[in-house]
Design a protein around this motif. Structure first.
Motif, PDB file in Angstrom:
ATOM      1  N   LEU A  98       1.915   1.840 -20.505  1.00 15.68           N
ATOM      2  CA  LEU A  98       1.988   2.917 -19.763  1.00 15.68           C
ATOM      3  C   LEU A  98       0.691   2.644 -18.920  1.00 15.68           C
ATOM      4  CD1 LEU A  98       2.828   6.217 -19.641  1.00 15.68           C
ATOM      5  CD2 LEU A  98       1.866   6.321 -21.917  1.00 15.68           C
ATOM      6  N   ALA A  99       1.365   2.289 -17.511  1.00 16.82           N
ATOM      7  CA  ALA A  99       0.295   2.072 -16.434  1.00 16.82           C
ATOM      8  C   ALA A  99      -0.122   3.480 -16.035  1.00 16.82           C
ATOM      9  CB  ALA A  99       0.862   1.390 -15.363  1.00 16.82           C
ATOM     10  N   ARG A 100      -1.827   3.465 -15.813  1.00 13.88           N
ATOM     11  CA  ARG A 100      -2.344   4.393 -15.495  1.00 13.88           C
ATOM     12  C   ARG A 100      -2.543   4.661 -13.892  1.00 13.88           C
ATOM     13  NH1 ARG A 100      -4.441   7.367 -19.655  1.00 13.88           N
ATOM     14  NH2 ARG A 100      -4.262   6.415 -21.683  1.00 13.88           N
ATOM     15  N   ALA A 101      -2.342   3.574 -13.243  1.00 15.94           N
ATOM     16  CA  ALA A 101      -2.655   3.690 -11.797  1.00 15.94           C
ATOM     17  C   ALA A 101      -1.432   4.443 -11.225  1.00 15.94           C
ATOM     18  CB  ALA A 101      -2.311   2.167 -11.205  1.00 15.94           C
ATOM     19  N   ASP A 102      -1.577   4.992 -10.115  1.00 18.55           N
ATOM     20  CA  ASP A 102      -0.828   6.020  -9.203  1.00 18.55           C
ATOM     21  C   ASP A 102       0.068   4.716  -8.600  1.00 18.55           C
ATOM     22  OD1 ASP A 102      -2.491   7.880  -9.876  1.00 18.55           O
ATOM     23  OD2 ASP A 102      -3.131   8.059  -7.688  1.00 18.55           O
ATOM     24  N   LEU A 103       1.436   5.229  -8.318  1.00 13.19           N
ATOM     25  CA  LEU A 103       2.486   4.394  -7.767  1.00 13.19           C
ATOM     26  C   LEU A 103       3.304   4.884  -6.448  1.00 13.19           C
ATOM     27  CD1 LEU A 103       4.029   1.483  -8.506  1.00 13.19           C
ATOM     28  CD2 LEU A 103       5.349   3.119 -10.031  1.00 13.19           C
ATOM     29  N   ILE A 104       3.585   4.008  -5.781  1.00 12.90           N
ATOM     30  CA  ILE A 104       4.413   4.194  -4.483  1.00 12.90           C
ATOM     31  C   ILE A 104       5.522   3.129  -4.593  1.00 12.90           C
ATOM     32  CG2 ILE A 104       4.735   4.665  -2.206  1.00 12.90           C
ATOM     33  CD1 ILE A 104       1.855   5.774  -1.932  1.00 12.90           C
ATOM     34  N   VAL A 105       6.748   3.692  -4.547  1.00 14.29           N
ATOM     35  CA  VAL A 105       7.876   2.737  -4.469  1.00 14.29           C
ATOM     36  C   VAL A 105       8.692   3.275  -3.560  1.00 14.29           C
ATOM     37  CG1 VAL A 105      10.167   1.911  -5.617  1.00 14.29           C
ATOM     38  CG2 VAL A 105       7.740   2.149  -7.083  1.00 14.29           C
ATOM     39  N   GLU A 106       9.025   2.569  -2.522  1.00 13.33           N
ATOM     40  CA  GLU A 106      10.231   2.886  -1.555  1.00 13.33           C
ATOM     41  C   GLU A 106      11.397   2.140  -1.434  1.00 13.33           C
ATOM     42  OE1 GLU A 106      10.442   3.205   3.378  1.00 13.33           O
ATOM     43  OE2 GLU A 106       8.391   2.872   2.256  1.00 13.33           O
ATOM     44  N   GLN A 107      12.547   2.711  -1.572  1.00 14.51           N
ATOM     45  CA  GLN A 107      13.776   1.799  -1.476  1.00 14.51           C
ATOM     46  C   GLN A 107      14.874   2.480  -0.522  1.00 14.51           C
ATOM     47  OE1 GLN A 107      14.415   2.993  -5.710  1.00 14.51           O
ATOM     48  NE2 GLN A 107      14.193   0.393  -5.974  1.00 14.51           N
ATOM     49  N   LYS A 108      15.549   1.454  -0.105  1.00 11.02           N
ATOM     50  CA  LYS A 108      16.648   1.715   1.060  1.00 11.02           C
ATOM     51  C   LYS A 108      17.913   1.940   0.343  1.00 11.02           C
ATOM     52  CE  LYS A 108      19.077   0.111   5.073  1.00 11.02           C
ATOM     53  NZ  LYS A 108      19.375  -1.104   6.061  1.00 11.02           N
ATOM     54  N   MET A 109      18.319   3.206   0.556  1.00  6.99           N
ATOM     55  CA  MET A 109      19.852   3.642  -0.266  1.00  6.99           C
ATOM     56  C   MET A 109      21.052   3.555   0.790  1.00  6.99           C
ATOM     57  SD  MET A 109      20.421   6.506  -2.735  1.00  6.99           S
ATOM     58  CE  MET A 109      21.941   6.998  -3.691  1.00  6.99           C
ATOM     59  N   GLU A 110      22.347   3.041   0.144  1.00 11.83           N
ATOM     60  CA  GLU A 110      23.397   3.059   1.071  1.00 11.83           C
ATOM     61  C   GLU A 110      24.453   3.375   0.234  1.00 11.83           C
ATOM     62  OE1 GLU A 110      23.127  -0.856   3.921  1.00 11.83           O
ATOM     63  OE2 GLU A 110      22.070  -1.173   2.020  1.00 11.83           O
ATOM     64  N   SER A 111      24.872   4.674   0.679  1.00  9.82           N
ATOM     65  CA  SER A 111      26.225   4.900  -0.086  1.00  9.82           C
ATOM     66  C   SER A 111      26.915   6.062   0.628  1.00  9.82           C
ATOM     67  CB  SER A 111      25.764   6.011  -1.272  1.00  9.82           C
ATOM     68  OG  SER A 111      25.155   7.090  -1.008  1.00  9.82           O
ATOM     69  N   ALA A 112      28.152   6.444   0.203  1.00  9.12           N
ATOM     70  CA  ALA A 112      29.016   7.165   0.930  1.00  9.12           C
ATOM     71  C   ALA A 112      28.535   8.366   1.322  1.00  9.12           C
ATOM     72  CB  ALA A 112      30.331   7.478   0.359  1.00  9.12           C
ATOM     73  N   ALA A 113      27.555   9.121   0.604  1.00  6.01           N
ATOM     74  CA  ALA A 113      27.066  10.629   0.458  1.00  6.01           C
ATOM     75  C   ALA A 113      25.531  10.467   1.115  1.00  6.01           C
ATOM     76  CB  ALA A 113      27.386  11.234  -0.405  1.00  6.01           C
ATOM     77  N   MET A 114      24.826   9.290   0.675  1.00 12.13           N
ATOM     78  CA  MET A 114      23.576   9.549   1.082  1.00 12.13           C
ATOM     79  C   MET A 114      22.903   8.109   1.613  1.00 12.13           C
ATOM     80  SD  MET A 114      20.342  10.287  -1.769  1.00 12.13           S
ATOM     81  CE  MET A 114      20.993  12.115  -1.974  1.00 12.13           C
ATOM     82  N   ASN A 115      22.440   7.874   2.829  1.00  6.86           N
ATOM     83  CA  ASN A 115      21.859   6.751   3.311  1.00  6.86           C
ATOM     84  C   ASN A 115      20.536   7.159   3.842  1.00  6.86           C
ATOM     85  OD1 ASN A 115      24.239   4.548   3.725  1.00  6.86           O
ATOM     86  ND2 ASN A 115      25.083   6.700   3.812  1.00  6.86           N
ATOM     87  N   ASN A 136      16.029   5.915   3.585  1.00  9.89           N
ATOM     88  CA  ASN A 136      14.954   5.336   2.713  1.00  9.89           C
ATOM     89  C   ASN A 136      14.698   6.647   1.428  1.00  9.89           C
ATOM     90  OD1 ASN A 136      15.102   3.301   4.038  1.00  9.89           O
ATOM     91  ND2 ASN A 136      12.717   3.075   4.253  1.00  9.89           N
ATOM     92  N   VAL A 137      14.444   6.040   0.158  1.00  6.76           N
ATOM     93  CA  VAL A 137      13.822   6.994  -0.829  1.00  6.76           C
ATOM     94  C   VAL A 137      12.505   6.590  -1.184  1.00  6.76           C
ATOM     95  CG1 VAL A 137      14.515   7.844  -3.081  1.00  6.76           C
ATOM     96  CG2 VAL A 137      16.387   7.430  -1.514  1.00  6.76           C
ATOM     97  N   THR A 138      11.514   7.516  -1.139  1.00  4.34           N
ATOM     98  CA  THR A 138      10.311   7.200  -1.671  1.00  4.34           C
ATOM     99  C   THR A 138      10.023   7.853  -2.715  1.00  4.34           C
ATOM    100  OG1 THR A 138       9.603   6.590   0.781  1.00  4.34           O
ATOM    101  CG2 THR A 138       7.781   7.117  -1.007  1.00  4.34           C
ATOM    102  N   MET A 139       9.323   7.345  -3.924  1.00  8.48           N
ATOM    103  CA  MET A 139       8.806   8.025  -4.814  1.00  8.48           C
ATOM    104  C   MET A 139       7.333   7.723  -5.227  1.00  8.48           C
ATOM    105  SD  MET A 139      10.107   7.582  -9.119  1.00  8.48           S
ATOM    106  CE  MET A 139      11.373   8.815  -9.058  1.00  8.48           C
TER     107      MET A 139
END
Length: 237
Positions: free
Chosen positions: A35-52, A54-57
């Protein structure tokens, strides 16, 4: 208030359902990619029929933020894992839709069933021995099945600080996705690409970046000037 406000209110629940449809899948895939304590940024490219797009968490302690495309334009989900508060922001309409995480998990379970995903039949991913290049990363392909849903994971075993990133993502995904144990999708490395096919359609998610880096508290502050709307049966508690 905009002149088309009634129409916006009538159509937003459908757009929210589309977002909700993909939140459990995103959470499931994020869990696989971590249970990392550091802040985190994850960016992913999503490809689907209803949603295309980048998704950033962004994750900071018990707070998480997800920015993503939606049928109604760019949307943001802000949640506090500790308190259970969750708000979906539809930026073009300046709408803030509030609900609690437990209600979202119940909806996630229902949507998983519709998509043919049975979290009780989650099998540990199996290595295929096939290695491919995904962006800058060399990855081994794993296959997995979740009920009638199936997919592939491209796993980079030499990804920097992969375990700390995975632990942080599992914390967020376990709080938001109903019915399954994210650790069962654990693999030896960082997932840099995922393909998944369900009864509801197919999707591909490709990692753009995953960094342990400071995230400002302001990222989790709700903006002013948004019309609040409570989703029926999902009011915050």
């Amino acid at each position: 208030m905009p002149r088309n406000f009634p129409l916006v209110v009538a159509t937003l629940p459908q757009h929210l359902r589309t977002i909700m449809k993909y939140l459990p899948s995103l959470a499931l895939l994020l869990a696989a990619s971590v249970l990392a304590r550091a802040d985190l940024i994850v960016e992913q490219k999503m490809e689907s029929a209803a949603m295309n797009g980048n998704v950033t968490m962004k994750i900071k302690g018990d707070q998480a933020r997800m920015d993503m495309p939606s049928p109604a334009g760019q949307a943001t989900v802000i949640m506090n894992i500790k308190t259970g508060e969750m708000t979906t922001l539809m930026h073009a309409q300046k709408m803030a839709m509030k609900m609690n995480i437990n209600a979202m998990k119940q909806q996630s379970e229902a949507l998983q069933k519709q998509a043919g995903i049975d979290p009780t039949k989650l099998e540990k991913p199996k290595a295929t021995g096939v290695v491919e290049k995904v962006g800058e990363w060399t990855a081994e392909i794993y296959e997995f099945n979740v009920g009638s849903a199936s997919g592939k994971l491209w796993v980079a075993k030499d990804f920097p600080n992969a375990q700390a990133i995975k632990d942080q993502l599992q914390k967020a995904s376990a709080a938001t996705s109903g019915g399954f144990d994210p650790s069962k999708l654990d693999v030896p490395g960082m997932v840099v690409k995922t393909q998944m096919a369900t009864a509801g359609g197919a999707m591909t998610i490709t990692l753009v970046k995953a960094l342990e880096t400071p995230v400002a508290d302001s990222e989790f502050t709700l903006p002013t000037g948004y019309q609040e709307m409570t989703i029926p049966g999902a009011a915050p508690k």
